[in-house]
Write a protein that holds these residues in place. Structure first.
Motif, PDB file in Angstrom:
ATOM      1  N   GLU A   1       5.478  -0.965   8.431  1.00 39.11           N
ATOM      2  CA  GLU A   1       5.165   0.258   7.677  1.00 39.11           C
ATOM      3  C   GLU A   1       6.155   1.362   7.987  1.00 39.11           C
ATOM      4  OE1 GLU A   1       1.606   2.721   8.493  1.00 39.11           O
ATOM      5  OE2 GLU A   1       1.228   1.387  10.164  1.00 39.11           O
TER       6      GLU A   1
ATOM      7  N   ASP B   1       2.571   7.273   3.523  1.00 43.20           N
ATOM      8  CA  ASP B   1       2.494   6.002   4.250  1.00 43.20           C
ATOM      9  C   ASP B   1       2.786   4.853   3.284  1.00 43.20           C
ATOM     10  OD1 ASP B   1       1.884   3.901   5.948  1.00 43.20           O
ATOM     11  OD2 ASP B   1      -0.280   4.217   5.881  1.00 43.20           O
TER      12      ASP B   1
ATOM     13  N   TRP C   1       0.886  -1.187   0.000  1.00 50.53           N
ATOM     14  CA  TRP C   1       0.000   0.000   0.000  1.00 50.53           C
ATOM     15  C   TRP C   1       0.908   1.216   0.000  1.00 50.53           C
ATOM     16  CZ3 TRP C   1      -1.509   4.564   2.183  1.00 50.53           C
ATOM     17  CH2 TRP C   1      -2.851   4.964   2.014  1.00 50.53           C
TER      18      TRP C   1
ATOM     19  N   CYS D   1      -5.637  -1.035   8.343  1.00 51.16           N
ATOM     20  CA  CYS D   1      -6.526  -0.907   7.179  1.00 51.16           C
ATOM     21  C   CYS D   1      -6.596  -2.236   6.468  1.00 51.16           C
ATOM     22  CB  CYS D   1      -6.013   0.178   6.235  1.00 51.16           C
ATOM     23  SG  CYS D   1      -6.093   1.817   6.950  1.00 51.16           S
TER      24      CYS D   1
ATOM     25  N   TYR E   1      -1.943  10.668   3.455  1.00 46.21           N
ATOM     26  CA  TYR E   1      -3.027  11.230   4.271  1.00 46.21           C
ATOM     27  C   TYR E   1      -2.739  12.712   4.404  1.00 46.21           C
ATOM     28  CZ  TYR E   1      -4.984   6.710   5.301  1.00 46.21           C
ATOM     29  OH  TYR E   1      -5.601   5.485   5.167  1.00 46.21           O
TER      30      TYR E   1
ATOM     31  N   GLY F   1      -2.975   6.090  15.700  1.00 42.10           N
ATOM     32  CA  GLY F   1      -2.237   5.380  14.674  1.00 42.10           C
ATOM     33  C   GLY F   1      -0.842   5.922  14.395  1.00 42.10           C
ATOM     34  N   VAL F   2      -0.176   5.231  13.498  1.00 43.23           N
ATOM     35  CA  VAL F   2       1.193   5.594  13.146  1.00 43.23           C
ATOM     36  C   VAL F   2       1.188   6.877  12.308  1.00 43.23           C
ATOM     37  CG1 VAL F   2       3.316   4.755  12.068  1.00 43.23           C
ATOM     38  CG2 VAL F   2       1.766   3.132  13.166  1.00 43.23           C
ATOM     39  N   CYS F   3       0.193   6.996  11.432  1.00 36.72           N
ATOM     40  CA  CYS F   3       0.096   8.218  10.612  1.00 36.72           C
ATOM     41  C   CYS F   3      -0.170   9.426  11.500  1.00 36.72           C
ATOM     42  CB  CYS F   3      -1.017   8.069   9.573  1.00 36.72           C
ATOM     43  SG  CYS F   3      -0.631   6.862   8.298  1.00 36.72           S
ATOM     44  N   GLY F   4      -1.061   9.251  12.473  1.00 32.52           N
ATOM     45  CA  GLY F   4      -1.354  10.344  13.396  1.00 32.52           C
ATOM     46  C   GLY F   4      -0.117  10.769  14.164  1.00 32.52           C
TER      47      GLY F   4
ATOM     48  N   HIS G   1      -1.736   0.972  16.360  1.00 30.66           N
ATOM     49  CA  HIS G   1      -1.643   0.842  14.898  1.00 30.66           C
ATOM     50  C   HIS G   1      -3.047   0.651  14.323  1.00 30.66           C
ATOM     51  CE1 HIS G   1      -1.477  -1.914  11.358  1.00 30.66           C
ATOM     52  NE2 HIS G   1      -0.741  -0.932  10.925  1.00 30.66           N
ATOM     53  N   ILE G   2      -3.347   1.367  13.252  1.00 32.94           N
ATOM     54  CA  ILE G   2      -4.661   1.230  12.608  1.00 32.94           C
ATOM     55  C   ILE G   2      -4.504   0.258  11.451  1.00 32.94           C
ATOM     56  CG2 ILE G   2      -6.497   2.431  11.375  1.00 32.94           C
ATOM     57  CD1 ILE G   2      -5.500   5.019  12.826  1.00 32.94           C
TER      58      ILE G   2
ATOM     59  N   ASP H   1       3.063   0.619   3.325  1.00 31.37           N
ATOM     60  CA  ASP H   1       2.825  -0.598   4.101  1.00 31.37           C
ATOM     61  C   ASP H   1       3.421  -1.792   3.374  1.00 31.37           C
ATOM     62  OD1 ASP H   1       1.339   1.042   5.683  1.00 31.37           O
ATOM     63  OD2 ASP H   1      -0.605   0.152   5.201  1.00 31.37           O
TER      64      ASP H   1
ATOM     65  N   ILE I   1      -8.175   9.709   9.755  1.00 30.66           N
ATOM     66  CA  ILE I   1      -7.333   9.337  10.899  1.00 30.66           C
ATOM     67  C   ILE I   1      -7.146  10.575  11.783  1.00 30.66           C
ATOM     68  CG2 ILE I   1      -5.079   8.489  11.650  1.00 30.66           C
ATOM     69  CD1 ILE I   1      -4.808   6.976   9.048  1.00 30.66           C
TER      70      ILE I   1
END
Ligand code: SME
Length: 155
Positions: free
Chosen positions: A108, A125, A44, A101, A48, A75-78, A98-99, A127, A70
């Motif tokens: 990731e 991001d 992926w 998806c 974001y 999560g990691v992105c946050g 961790h979120i 993955d 998010i």
């Protein structure tokens, strides 16, 4: 082909686009495409975007259906957006918030995209279904790419 060579090819294909294209969606979509198809372990690849304080919304991506929203405290992105620094996760099972998806994601990397003033405008991001697919080489390569992408916010 090793990882550095893969990045070299991707950078060569992206360079003319990043220099000339000033449309955010065109840039993000093309980068997501190149990273998804050009890096072996990626399942992926996408962005974001920080659309309001405290909130990320999905941007251009390739891969299976990504979460749409998010919050910055999740999560990691946050965390990447909140702390304004790269997050390398070798095993997503070690990250409590961790979120997922996709349940097949094992590792990731998330890199901030900053404008010229250093403010986070989005995160990139990547993955993988492999454990520890990303390391410091990816962090350096993607941070250099992120610096070029960030110029789209200053035009
Ligand atoms: N895993 C991310 C969410 C985004 S999806 O993986 C595409 C996170 O924990 O923030």
């Amino acid at each position: 082909m090793d990882k550095s060579a893969q990045y070299q090819e991707i950078r060569a294909r992206l360079e003319p686009i990043l220099i000339t294209e000033s449309d955010e969606i065109a840039v993000l979509a093309t980068v997501a495409c190149e990273l998804f198809h050009g890096l072996d372990p990626v399942s992926w690849a996408g962005f974001y975007r920080l659309v309001q304080p405290g909130l990320l919304k999905v941007g251009p991506y390739q891969g299976t259906h990504g979460c749409l929203t998010i919050p910055l405290n999740k999560g990691v992105c946050g965390r990447c957006a909140r702390e304004n620094r790269t997050q390398v996760v070798y095993d997503v099972r070690d990250v409590a918030d961790h979120i997922a998806c996709s349940s097949s994601t094992r590792s990731e990397i998330v890199v901030p995209i900053r404008d010229q003033s250093g403010r986070v405008r989005a995160v990139l991001d990547l993955d993988s279904e492999e454990l520890a697919a990303f390391d410091q080489t990816d962090a350096w390569q993607l941070e250099a790419l992120a610096a070029d992408i960030g110029q789209v916010y200053d035009e």
